[in-house]
Design an enzyme around this catalytic site. Structure first.
Site, PDB file in Angstrom:
ATOM      1  N   TRP A 159       0.874  -1.188   0.000  1.00  0.00           N
ATOM      2  CA  TRP A 159       0.000   0.000   0.000  1.00  0.00           C
ATOM      3  C   TRP A 159       0.911   1.239   0.000  1.00  0.00           C
ATOM      4  O   TRP A 159       1.823   1.328   0.833  1.00  0.00           O
ATOM      5  CB  TRP A 159      -0.869  -0.065   1.260  1.00  0.00           C
ATOM      6  CG  TRP A 159      -1.842   1.061   1.411  1.00  0.00           C
ATOM      7  CD1 TRP A 159      -2.691   1.554   0.466  1.00  0.00           C
ATOM      8  CD2 TRP A 159      -2.073   1.822   2.600  1.00  0.00           C
ATOM      9  NE1 TRP A 159      -3.437   2.571   1.005  1.00  0.00           N
ATOM     10  CE2 TRP A 159      -3.071   2.754   2.301  1.00  0.00           C
ATOM     11  CE3 TRP A 159      -1.528   1.795   3.886  1.00  0.00           C
ATOM     12  CZ2 TRP A 159      -3.547   3.653   3.241  1.00  0.00           C
ATOM     13  CZ3 TRP A 159      -2.006   2.689   4.820  1.00  0.00           C
ATOM     14  CH2 TRP A 159      -3.004   3.608   4.496  1.00  0.00           C
ATOM     15  N   ASP A 166      -0.685  -5.543   9.600  1.00  0.00           N
ATOM     16  CA  ASP A 166      -1.654  -4.506   9.244  1.00  0.00           C
ATOM     17  C   ASP A 166      -2.907  -5.219   8.754  1.00  0.00           C
ATOM     18  O   ASP A 166      -2.877  -5.873   7.707  1.00  0.00           O
ATOM     19  CB  ASP A 166      -1.052  -3.622   8.133  1.00  0.00           C
ATOM     20  CG  ASP A 166      -2.022  -2.549   7.673  1.00  0.00           C
ATOM     21  OD1 ASP A 166      -3.103  -2.410   8.276  1.00  0.00           O
ATOM     22  OD2 ASP A 166      -1.703  -1.854   6.687  1.00  0.00           O
ATOM     23  N   ALA A 204      -6.564  -4.357   7.752  1.00  0.00           N
ATOM     24  CA  ALA A 204      -7.518  -3.274   7.489  1.00  0.00           C
ATOM     25  C   ALA A 204      -8.814  -3.783   6.854  1.00  0.00           C
ATOM     26  O   ALA A 204      -9.729  -2.997   6.621  1.00  0.00           O
ATOM     27  CB  ALA A 204      -6.874  -2.223   6.583  1.00  0.00           C
ATOM     28  N   LYS A 233     -13.276  -0.061   6.956  1.00  0.00           N
ATOM     29  CA  LYS A 233     -13.868  -0.770   5.805  1.00  0.00           C
ATOM     30  C   LYS A 233     -14.957  -1.734   6.270  1.00  0.00           C
ATOM     31  O   LYS A 233     -16.043  -1.757   5.708  1.00  0.00           O
ATOM     32  CB  LYS A 233     -12.826  -1.573   5.030  1.00  0.00           C
ATOM     33  CG  LYS A 233     -11.420  -1.103   5.135  1.00  0.00           C
ATOM     34  CD  LYS A 233     -11.136   0.081   4.269  1.00  0.00           C
ATOM     35  CE  LYS A 233      -9.793   0.647   4.671  1.00  0.00           C
ATOM     36  NZ  LYS A 233      -9.242   1.585   3.753  1.00  0.00           N
TER      37      LYS A 233
HETATM   38  C1  LIG Z   1      -3.376  -1.962   3.802  1.00  0.00           C
HETATM   39  C2  LIG Z   1      -4.031  -0.803   4.471  1.00  0.00           C
HETATM   40  N1  LIG Z   1      -3.693  -0.492   5.727  1.00  0.00           N
HETATM   41  C3  LIG Z   1      -4.237   0.545   6.372  1.00  0.00           C
HETATM   42  C4  LIG Z   1      -5.183   1.334   5.751  1.00  0.00           C
HETATM   43  C5  LIG Z   1      -5.709   2.520   6.529  1.00  0.00           C
HETATM   44  O1  LIG Z   1      -7.029   2.485   6.803  1.00  0.00           O
HETATM   45  P1  LIG Z   1      -7.759   3.703   7.534  1.00  0.00           P
HETATM   46  O2  LIG Z   1      -8.601   4.369   6.524  1.00  0.00           O
HETATM   47  O3  LIG Z   1      -8.523   3.048   8.621  1.00  0.00           O
HETATM   48  O4  LIG Z   1      -6.694   4.610   8.080  1.00  0.00           O
HETATM   49  C6  LIG Z   1      -5.569   1.069   4.443  1.00  0.00           C
HETATM   50  C7  LIG Z   1      -6.531   1.925   3.766  1.00  0.00           C
HETATM   51  O5  LIG Z   1      -6.685   1.961   2.583  1.00  0.00           O
HETATM   52  C8  LIG Z   1      -4.988  -0.042   3.789  1.00  0.00           C
HETATM   53  O6  LIG Z   1      -5.326  -0.366   2.549  1.00  0.00           O
END
Ligand SMILES: Cc1ncc(COP(=O)(O)O)c(C=O)c1O
Length: 399
Positions: free
Chosen positions: A137, A218, A220, A253
Site C-alpha cells: 500500500w 496490518d 484493514a 472498511k
Molecule cells: C493496507 C491498508 N492499511 C491501512 C489502511 C488505513 O485504513 P484507515 O482508513 O482506517 O486509516 C488502508 C486503507 O486503505 C490499507 O489499505
C-alpha cells in the site's frame, strides 16, 4: 554584535512543491471528468451493485442510539474508548483475547495505528529496519519514514504471472536482523489481492520467530476476504509463535465508516508489566500527535458490538459485502482466461498486467480510472459497468 542582515530566514513562501499522493490525485482527476459513463476503480471504498457506498443499516441504528443516549462529550483520554478496544479482542485475537500480555487502544483509523506502532518501535530501537513487501500500500513507506525508521524492501508479488514471490520473500526475511520488523498484510493484500495461504503463513511466521523479527501485522479488511475468523489466521499464528507482536487494525472498511476514522493498535510483549510500560509509551506518543482519537465512529462500533442482536446484523451485512466482492471476482475471472487469477485473490484490490501507457489509454479513451500500477478496485463500479470494464481491459491486453 555582528548580525547577518543579508540572509533571510526561510518563510512559508519558500516551501518546495509537494509530490501529490498519486491515488488522491487520481480521485480528483476522475471527479473532474464530465463523461457520464466514467468508471472509478481507483478509489479504495466498497461500492454496492448500484455503485454506491451506503452506510450500513446497523450503523445507522447505532448512530441513532448514540445520539439519543450519549450524555456527555467530555474527554476520554489518549486511549479513546476503552470498551471499544475490549470488544474488538475476540474478533481480532480469537483464542488470545484473554492474554494479559496483549493490550490495545483506540486510534484514528488504521493509519493512526500504523503510525503509533512504528513510533513505538522507533522509541525502543531507532536502528530497527522495517521489512516491507513490494508492492505494498503506497502509504506504508511514508508512514514508516515519518518515524525515521529505515524501510527495507522484500519481493512479494510477480504482477505478470499473478503469483506471490514466496521463495524470495522467505530468503529476504531470513536476512533480517533480530529486532527488525516484518510488515505483513493480515488479509486482502492491498494492492495485489494475493494473500498468503495458511501453509505460507506457517512458514513466514516460523522464519520471523526464528530470526527474532517483530511481526507487525496490518489488518484493514478483516471479513472482506474469506470470513472474520479465516482472515485473522496470520494475526493469531503470530500471537501463537512470537513474544512481541504489533497489530494495526481498522474498522473503517468492515463497518463502512471510512471518514469517521476508527481503528486500534494492539501490542504484545513477553510479560504483562512490559506491555503496560509499552502502552504508556504508546499513550505518550499518541498525546504528542493527536492527543485523543475521534469518538463518534468508535462509539457507534462499541454500541454494535455490545449488543448481541446488532452484532449479528453487522456480521450479516459484512458477509453481504464479502459475497459481492467474491462474486464480482468470479465474474471477472470467468470472462477471460487471462484474468482467471483474479478469482483466486481476495479483498477489494487486484492488479492488471497493464503498462502505465495502457492505463493512461484506458483513462483517456474509455474513462476508466485506475492506479498507474494497474491496481483496481474490483467493487469500485456498479453492476451495469462491469461488462464494459471487462471488455475494455481485454481490449487493452490485446489478442
Ligand atoms: C493496507 C491498508 N492499511 C491501512 C489502511 C488505513 O485504513 P484507515 O482508513 O482506517 O486509516 C488502508 C486503507 O486503505 C490499507 O489499505
Amino acid at each position: 554584535m555582528l548580525t547577518d542582515t543579508k540572509t533571510k530566514a526561510p518563510g512559508l513562501a519558500d516551501l518546495p512543491p509537494v509530490q501529490s499522493d498519486a491515488l488522491l490525485a487520481l480521485i480528483a482527476m476522475c471527479d473532474a471528468d464530465p463523461r457520464e459513463h466514467k468508471i472509478d476503480v481507483g478509489v479504495g471504498v466498497f461500492r454496492d451493485g448500484a455503485g454506491n457506498t451506503p452506510i450500513l443499516q446497523v450503523m445507522k441504528q447505532a448512530e441513532q442510539r448514540l445520539v439519543d443516549t450519549q450524555k456527555t462529550k467530555a474527554y476520554l483520554g489518549t486511549g479513546g474508548d476503552k470498551r471499544f478496544a475490549e470488544l474488538l479482542r475476540p474478533i481480532l485475537l480469537g483464542p488470545h483475547a484473554g492474554d494479559e500480555r496483549i493490550a490495545g487502544l483506540q486510534t484514528p483509523g488504521g493509519c493512526g495505528a500504523l503510525r503509533l506502532g512504528f513510533e513505538l518501535i522507533a522509541t525502543v530501537n531507532p536502528r530497527a529496519r522495517v521489512l516491507v513487501g513490494t508492492p505494498t500500500w503506497p502509504n506504508h513507506p511514508p508512514i514508516i519514514k515519518a518515524t525515521r525508521l529505515e524501510v527495507s524492501e522484500y519481493p512479494y508479488y510477480e504482477r505478470g504471472q499473478g503469483i506471490i514471490r514466496f521463495d524470495e520473500m522467505i530468503a529476504a526475511l531470513q536476512n533480517g536482523e533480530p529486532g527488525d520488523v516484518a510488515l505483513l498484510h493480515g488479509c486482502c493484500h492491498n494492492p495485489t489481492g494475493a494473500d498468503l495461504g495458511e501453509e505460507q503463513w506457517d512458514e513466514v511466521i516460523q522464519v520471523v520467530a526464528e530470526r527474532g523479527l517483530i511481526p507487525f501485522i496490518d489488518i484493514a479488511y478483516q471479513g472482506f476476504g474469506r470470513g472474520l475468523e479465516e482472515d485473522a489466521y496470520g494475526v493469531r499464528l503470530a500471537l501463537d509463535s512470537c513474544d512481541e507482536v504489533i497489530i494495526a487494525q481498522s474498522c473503517d472498511k468492515n463497518f463502512s465508516v471510512y471518514r469517521d476514522r476508527v481503528g486500534s493498535l494492539f501490542v504484545k510483549t513477553g510479560s504483562k508489566s512490559a506491555t503496560a510500560t509499552a502502552m504508556a509509551h504508546v499513550g505518550q506518543r499518541a498525546r504528542e500527535m493527536w492527543s485523543m482519537p475521534p469518538d463518534h465512529g468508535a462509539a457507534a462500533v462499541h454500541i454494535i458490538l455490545e449488543d448481541r442482536e446488532l452484532a449479528d446484523r453487522w456480521i450479516v451485512e459484512l458477509a453481504a459485502m464479502r459475497d459481492r466482492i467474491n462474486d464480482v471476482r468470479q465474474r471477472i475471472a470467468s470472462a477471460d482466461p487471462r484474468l482467471a487469477y483474479i478469482g483466486r485473490q481476495f479483498g477489494m484490490f487486484s492488479m492488471l498486467p497493464l503498462s502505465k501507457e495502457q492505463v493512461v489509454q484506458l483513462r483517456e479513451h474509455e474513462a476508466i480510472y485506475m492506479a498507474d500500477s494497474g491496481r483496481f478496485n474490483v467493487v469500485g463500479m456498479g453492476d451495469d459497468q462491469l461488462d464494459r470494464f471487462i471488455a475494455s481491459v481485454a481490449g487493452a491486453l490485446g489478442n
